[in-house]
Design an enzyme around this catalytic site. Structure first.
Site: not given
Ligand code: NAP
Ligand code: GDD
Length: 378
Positions: A130, A132, A154, A158
């Site tokens: 990520t 992050e 987190y 990671k």
């Molecule tokens: P998400 O919607 O939060 O999905 C997370 C998945 O992991 C869900 O299926 C959840 O199951 C499962 N899970 C959580 N804890 C688990 C455990 N202990 N054992 C098995 N499964 C578990 O996340 P996403 O946005 O699809 O992201 C997918 C991956 O990419 C994550 O690893 C995240 O950290 C990473 N990532 C995401 C982003 C982004 O912007 N979306 C960016 C960079 C990296 P439940 O449905 O049962 O909760």
């Molecule tokens: N969630 C959330 N809720 N974020 C907020 C809010 C709020 O009410 N208000 C402001 N923010 C700001 C957070 O402080 C952060 O700076 C930004 O919005 C994005 O927050 P999120 O959408 O929660 O995502 P993230 O960037 O912290 O993390 C996501 O992206 C990562 C990749 O850069 C997640 O998907 C992580 O799993 C992933 O690794």
């Protein structure tokens, strides 16, 4: 016919990746967690398809905190490709659950790699790394060589996952890749991540189901892309001759505030910001009711659904009404202020390039929530 195993199949990315792999002719095995209520909403359309379930798509109970379960599933499914998407993926929540987040996001990755080593299964491994990791960014934009500085439990968990993938690749010659993915969103994004929280609240406010959208840091900037395109990139990484790590990003950065403004603009609402810090408010400065009605008509074929009246909409979106507020609840102890990725390596080596940029992403998301709330009311 190839076989893939996906952890996190019920999540945003897991659901899109499953569609992509099934489309490419894969047999897909997914690990789902036991839950007290249904957690398969994002894959129900696949799960309920008798042509797919237990023919091309197989679901298994499991958890990345359970080593013997992972070993068993590897022995049983013999996947040629593994996509490790399972994570406690919420950054803010990781401050409340640091140990659990480490168990799942860091040690969970190690468990999987070690299970591959133990079972000696010949497979390719994708790790959901990520942006992050960059946290307090050390250079702008960020690429595969930018030093890391994570800013949350987190991010720190990671970073362990990232390095253990590289270590197992080098020590045991595993085909294992890190996809360093910048934020990617969609109508399937979890409702507590900021983009989906905004689009869902904007639709709910319009239809009188919510008064105010409370947010935290409005000035944080992210490089937001469209999830299905990023999932295609994951697959491409595992189709290469050599395992390598790749950044996937759009190369654009925008603030949370811009996301809010553009979302409401799509609905015909302009906002004016007043006050500072926790006292800042977003107030309606103008409202184009004709645009709003035409949006409703386009969804409901010229019939106002659910008895919604024009006067109600005008009242919900009245000029001068405060519809966005700031709450310290959503601030993080340490914040990531700015992310913007440079995905030129992925473009050159994978031929991967995102088509959906910020403006279109906002439209896709608000349109989906607008339709959902108008037709289903939640
Ligand atoms: P998400 O919607 O939060 O999905 C997370 C998945 O992991 C869900 O299926 C959840 O199951 C499962 N899970 C959580 N804890 C688990 C455990 N202990 N054992 C098995 N499964 C578990 O996340 P996403 O946005 O699809 O992201 C997918 C991956 O990419 C994550 O690893 C995240 O950290 C990473 N990532 C995401 C982003 C982004 O912007 N979306 C960016 C960079 C990296 P439940 O449905 O049962 O909760
Ligand atoms: N969630 C959330 N809720 N974020 C907020 C809010 C709020 O009410 N208000 C402001 N923010 C700001 C957070 O402080 C952060 O700076 C930004 O919005 C994005 O927050 P999120 O959408 O929660 O995502 P993230 O960037 O912290 O993390 C996501 O992206 C990562 C990749 O850069 C997640 O998907 C992580 O799993 C992933 O690794």
């Amino acid at each position: 016919m190839k076989t893939a195993l996906i952890t996190g199949i019920t999540g945003q990315d897991g659901s899109y990746l499953t569609e992509i792999l099934l489309e490419k002719g894969y047999i897909v095995h997914g690990i789902i967690r036991r839950s007290s209520s249904f957690n398969t909403g994002r894959i129900d359309h696949l799960y309920n398809n008798p042509e797919l379930l237990n023919k091309k798509l197989f679901l298994h109970y499991g958890d990345v905190t359970d080593t013997s379960n992972l070993n068993r599933l590897l022995e049983k499914t013999h996947p040629e490709e593994i996509y490790n998407l399972a994570a406690q993926s919420h950054v803010k929540v990781s401050f409340e659950l640091p140990e659990y987040t480490t168990e799942v996001d860091a040690v969970g990755t190690l468990r999987f790699l070690d299970a591959i080593r133990e079972t000696e299964i010949k497979t390719k491994f994708y790790q959901a790394s990520t942006s992050e990791l960059y946290g307090k960014v050390q250079e702008v934009p960020q690429n595969e060589t930018t030093p890391f500085y994570p800013r949350s439990p987190y991010g720190v968990a990671k970073i362990y996952g990232y390095w253990i993938v590289i270590n197992y690749r080098e020590a045991y010659n595993l085909f294992a890749c890190n996809g360093i993915l910048f934020n990617h969103e969609s109508p399937r994004r979890g409702e507590t991540f900021v983009t989906r929280k905004i689009t869902r609240a904007a639709a709910r406010i319009s239809f009188g189901l919510q008064d105010i959208l409370y947010l935290g840091n409005l000035d944080a900037k992210r490089d937001w892309g469209y999830a299905p395109e990023f999932c295609e990139g994951m697959w491409l990484m595992l189709q290469q001759e050599k395992p390598e790590d790749y950044v996937l990003a759009t190369g654009e950065t925008h603030s949370v505030r811009e996301f809010v403004e553009l979302t409401f603009k799509w609905l015909g609402v302009s906002l004016e910001w007043k006050g500072k810090g926790v006292n800042e408010k977003g107030i309606i400065s103008s409202f184009d009711i004709d645009r709003f009605i035409s949006l409703m008509d386009s969804v409901s074929e010229k019939k106002l659904t659910r008895g919604i009246k024009k006067e109600d909409i005008l009242n919900n979106l009245k000029i001068g009404k405060e519809i966005v507020g700031v709450s310290a609840t959503y601030f993080r102890p340490t914040e990531v202020d700015l992310l913007i990725g440079d995905a030129s390596k992925a473009k050159k080596k994978l031929g991967w390039e995102p088509k959906v940029k910020f403006h279109q992403l906002v439209e896709i998301m608000i349109e989906a929530d607008f339709k959902k709330i108008l037709t289903r009311g939640f």
